[in-house]
Design a protein around this motif. Structure first.
Motif, PDB file in Angstrom:
ATOM      1  N   ASN A 358     -16.966   4.188  27.221  1.00 29.05           N
ATOM      2  CA  ASN A 358     -17.520   3.124  26.393  1.00 29.05           C
ATOM      3  C   ASN A 358     -16.994   1.796  26.948  1.00 29.05           C
ATOM      4  N   PHE A 359     -17.873   1.005  27.566  1.00 30.73           N
ATOM      5  CA  PHE A 359     -17.415  -0.211  28.252  1.00 30.73           C
ATOM      6  C   PHE A 359     -17.092  -1.366  27.310  1.00 30.73           C
ATOM      7  N   LYS A 360     -17.347  -1.180  26.006  1.00 34.27           N
ATOM      8  CA  LYS A 360     -16.896  -2.209  25.051  1.00 34.27           C
ATOM      9  C   LYS A 360     -15.413  -2.036  24.769  1.00 34.27           C
ATOM     10  N   THR A 361     -14.900  -0.800  24.957  1.00 33.37           N
ATOM     11  CA  THR A 361     -13.503  -0.507  24.608  1.00 33.37           C
ATOM     12  C   THR A 361     -12.712   0.119  25.767  1.00 33.37           C
ATOM     13  N   MET A 362     -13.403   0.575  26.803  1.00 39.06           N
ATOM     14  CA  MET A 362     -12.820   1.342  27.915  1.00 39.06           C
ATOM     15  C   MET A 362     -12.224   2.678  27.435  1.00 39.06           C
ATOM     16  N   GLU A 363     -12.727   3.164  26.298  1.00 40.97           N
ATOM     17  CA  GLU A 363     -12.250   4.454  25.781  1.00 40.97           C
ATOM     18  C   GLU A 363     -13.165   5.569  26.287  1.00 40.97           C
ATOM     19  N   SER A 364     -12.575   6.733  26.481  1.00 37.24           N
ATOM     20  CA  SER A 364     -13.359   7.913  26.850  1.00 37.24           C
ATOM     21  C   SER A 364     -14.339   8.237  25.726  1.00 37.24           C
ATOM     22  N   LYS A 365     -15.573   8.590  26.082  1.00 39.92           N
ATOM     23  CA  LYS A 365     -16.541   9.006  25.054  1.00 39.92           C
ATOM     24  C   LYS A 365     -16.280  10.442  24.623  1.00 39.92           C
ATOM     25  N   LEU A 366     -15.464  11.167  25.399  1.00 36.75           N
ATOM     26  CA  LEU A 366     -15.230  12.585  25.090  1.00 36.75           C
ATOM     27  C   LEU A 366     -13.959  12.797  24.267  1.00 36.75           C
ATOM     28  N   HIS A 367     -12.985  11.891  24.438  1.00 37.12           N
ATOM     29  CA  HIS A 367     -11.689  12.086  23.764  1.00 37.12           C
ATOM     30  C   HIS A 367     -11.242  10.777  23.130  1.00 37.12           C
ATOM     31  N   LYS A 368     -10.966  10.850  21.842  1.00 39.62           N
ATOM     32  CA  LYS A 368     -10.466   9.678  21.136  1.00 39.62           C
ATOM     33  C   LYS A 368      -9.064   9.342  21.650  1.00 39.62           C
ATOM     34  N   ASN A 369      -8.734   8.042  21.671  1.00 40.67           N
ATOM     35  CA  ASN A 369      -7.398   7.573  22.073  1.00 40.67           C
ATOM     36  C   ASN A 369      -7.037   7.844  23.534  1.00 40.67           C
ATOM     37  N   LEU A 370      -8.072   8.025  24.365  1.00 42.03           N
ATOM     38  CA  LEU A 370      -7.851   8.134  25.809  1.00 42.03           C
ATOM     39  C   LEU A 370      -8.619   6.985  26.465  1.00 42.03           C
ATOM     40  N   TYR A 371      -7.893   6.161  27.236  1.00 48.02           N
ATOM     41  CA  TYR A 371      -8.480   4.932  27.799  1.00 48.02           C
ATOM     42  C   TYR A 371      -8.294   4.899  29.316  1.00 48.02           C
ATOM     43  N   PHE A 372      -9.164   4.134  29.969  1.00 46.98           N
ATOM     44  CA  PHE A 372      -9.096   4.020  31.428  1.00 46.98           C
ATOM     45  C   PHE A 372      -9.053   2.551  31.843  1.00 46.98           C
ATOM     46  N   ALA A 373      -8.233   2.257  32.864  1.00 47.87           N
ATOM     47  CA  ALA A 373      -8.199   0.889  33.406  1.00 47.87           C
ATOM     48  C   ALA A 373      -8.106   0.962  34.930  1.00 47.87           C
ATOM     49  N   TRP A 392      -7.926  -6.391  35.993  1.00 44.13           N
ATOM     50  CA  TRP A 392      -7.536  -7.298  34.893  1.00 44.13           C
ATOM     51  C   TRP A 392      -8.497  -7.144  33.705  1.00 44.13           C
ATOM     52  N   THR A 393      -9.794  -7.096  34.002  1.00 45.56           N
ATOM     53  CA  THR A 393     -10.790  -7.044  32.925  1.00 45.56           C
ATOM     54  C   THR A 393     -10.660  -5.752  32.130  1.00 45.56           C
ATOM     55  N   SER A 394     -10.592  -4.623  32.832  1.00 44.46           N
ATOM     56  CA  SER A 394     -10.518  -3.347  32.109  1.00 44.46           C
ATOM     57  C   SER A 394      -9.200  -3.234  31.346  1.00 44.46           C
ATOM     58  N   GLY A 395      -8.109  -3.722  31.946  1.00 44.89           N
ATOM     59  CA  GLY A 395      -6.803  -3.695  31.272  1.00 44.89           C
ATOM     60  C   GLY A 395      -6.805  -4.548  30.019  1.00 44.89           C
ATOM     61  N   PHE A 396      -7.432  -5.714  30.103  1.00 46.26           N
ATOM     62  CA  PHE A 396      -7.509  -6.619  28.957  1.00 46.26           C
ATOM     63  C   PHE A 396      -8.309  -5.976  27.814  1.00 46.26           C
ATOM     64  N   ILE A 397      -9.419  -5.324  28.164  1.00 46.90           N
ATOM     65  CA  ILE A 397     -10.269  -4.715  27.126  1.00 46.90           C
ATOM     66  C   ILE A 397      -9.546  -3.547  26.464  1.00 46.90           C
ATOM     67  N   VAL A 398      -8.848  -2.744  27.253  1.00 46.27           N
ATOM     68  CA  VAL A 398      -8.057  -1.641  26.665  1.00 46.27           C
ATOM     69  C   VAL A 398      -7.034  -2.217  25.690  1.00 46.27           C
ATOM     70  N   ALA A 399      -6.333  -3.266  26.137  1.00 46.62           N
ATOM     71  CA  ALA A 399      -5.292  -3.872  25.299  1.00 46.62           C
ATOM     72  C   ALA A 399      -5.882  -4.429  24.006  1.00 46.62           C
ATOM     73  N   ASN A 400      -6.984  -5.086  24.134  1.00 43.53           N
ATOM     74  CA  ASN A 400      -7.683  -5.660  22.969  1.00 43.53           C
ATOM     75  C   ASN A 400      -8.066  -4.579  21.967  1.00 43.53           C
ATOM     76  N   THR A 401      -8.602  -3.495  22.502  1.00 39.19           N
ATOM     77  CA  THR A 401      -9.060  -2.381  21.643  1.00 39.19           C
ATOM     78  C   THR A 401      -7.871  -1.759  20.918  1.00 39.19           C
ATOM     79  N   ILE A 402      -6.801  -1.514  21.661  1.00 42.61           N
ATOM     80  CA  ILE A 402      -5.622  -0.851  21.095  1.00 42.61           C
ATOM     81  C   ILE A 402      -4.945  -1.767  20.088  1.00 42.61           C
TER      82      ILE A 402
END
Length: 402
Positions: A358-373, A392-402
């Motif tokens: 999910n590119f709005k959150t960088m979270e896995s669509k298969l597993h909750k609370n698993l993120y990629f950067a 930087w962009t993916s890391g920022f989005i993961v951080a924002n989501t978390i």
């Protein structure tokens, strides 16, 4: 004994550190650890950009920025609106690192040293109380009810949220496949072409603005081309290697390229110019001075390759020699036989299938609370600071989501 954290980030590279720092800056109550398998962190940052760290690129329009990504162009549009090159500059300035723009758009720390970026990250993790744990090579990942369990050779860790920022790490990809994630097989991207050819043999270090096409494909690229001891490099070639990563791999790195040494000039223009020179410089020798924006050495080499002897005068050029010369200039054919890695900046095309994120959150669509950067996913860019911008962009989005 399990060590417990709220969030664990696997991978002590650019994406891992940026994610960790942004998480704790936004929520200081969270307990965060970075696990790094090596004895040193941020190794790729250290050697990138020839030790200067090409932090980003001065391209501030997200719809333009995405065009530098052979894989990820569609998916990154939204993320770059959330955190783009301008945000990167602002972030680093806020953290005491001023960046400068070079003439080709690449951006570096004003200090010209990647150590500045490393120091910035290490100071921030220290100040924020982020645990940086080296020598921790992840052996397995389990899901334990609502928690993730990570085993390294020496320790066990538990966390609620897991961020994977391991770059091109086949072992981690394999673990993710066990979790049902699809991994697009990695192939090299950003490489130079091995070419043995008498026309360029004596010309290492010579550069030209050229357009290069790969025979029997739609691959085409323009820009500076650099002749090297083993063949051809420079942005024109590296772009082709990135866009053609899979196609060229399927050809086993044996293929033909056509080089237009005059960039976008066509044969009619060149023919007209050569015929004018025949009139104007009738008594002068053809090979002596380049009438185009080519070095004299390259011009001379192409003249000789056209079957024109060193002392031939312009007036004496035959029709066949003229045609040969036009072909050498705008449609030179070269055989590529293999590839070489570009500097130490080894980039692969491949990784987690983009459809499963999910590119709005960088979270896995298969597993909750698993993120990629970063580069663990099937996104890669041409050279010029773009791979870091994705980190930087993916890391920022993961951080924002978390």
């Amino acid at each position: 004994m399990n060590q417990n954290f709220d969030i664990i980030i696997v991978g002590g590279g650019a994406a891992g550190f940026f994610t960790a720092i942004n998480i704790v800056e936004k929520n200081p109550t969270l307990k965060v650890a970075i696990l790094e398998r090596g004895s040193e962190v941020l190794q790729k940052v250290r050697i990138s950009g020839g030790g200067r760290c090409n932090v980003t690129h001065a391209c501030f329009e997200p719809n333009e920025l995405v065009k530098f990504y052979p894989r990820g162009e569609k998916e990154l549009r939204g993320p770059f609106h959330q955190f783009g090159a301008g945000d990167t500059i602002e972030w680093f300035e806020k953290h005491g690192v001023a960046l400068k723009i070079e003439s080709d758009g690449r951006m570096f720390p004003v200090s010209n040293s990647s150590q500045t970026i490393i120091d910035c990250f290490l100071e921030a993790t220290k100040k924020l109380g982020i645990a940086v744990l080296t020598g921790q090579s992840v052996q397995s990942i389990f899901k334990q009810e609502a928690l993730w369990k990570i085993e390294t050779q020496t320790e066990n860790y538990l966390c609620e949220k897991l961020v994977l920022a391991t770059g091109s790490n086949p072992k981690v990809w394999e673990m993710l496949q066990n979790f049902g994630h699809a991994v697009i097989t990695p192939v090299p991207s950003l490489f130079t072409f091995n070419i043995k050819d008498v026309r360029i043999k004596e010309l290492p270090g010579v550069a030209a603005q050229a357009t290069v096409k790969v025979k029997d494909t739609k691959l085409i690229s323009s820009g500076p081309l650099l002749i090297t001891h083993w063949g051809m490099s420079g942005p024109a070639i590296l772009k082709l290697s990135a866009w053609g990563a899979r196609i060229l791999r399927d050809k086993n790195y044996q293929f033909t390229i056509f080089v237009n040494w005059l960039n976008d000039a066509d044969s009619e223009e060149v023919e007209k110019k050569l015929k004018d020179l025949k009139q104007e410089h009738a008594k002068k020798s053809v090979s002596k001075k380049s009438p185009f924006e080519l070095t004299n050495r390259l011009w001379e080499s192409l003249v000789i390759a056209s079957g024109i002897e060193a002392e031939t005068k312009w007036a004496d050029l035959s029709k066949i020699q003229l045609t040969n010369l036009i072909n050498q200039l705008v449609n030179g054919t070269f055989q590529v036989n293999g590839k070489s890695t570009f500097k130490e900046e080894f980039v692969t095309a491949g990784g987690i299938d983009l459809k499963e994120i999910n590119f709005k959150t960088m979270e896995s669509k298969l597993h909750k609370n698993l993120y990629f950067a970063g580069e663990i996913v099937n996104i890669d860019a041409i050279t010029g600071g773009f791979n870091f911008q994705n980190a930087w962009t993916s890391g920022f989005i993961v951080a924002n989501t978390i």
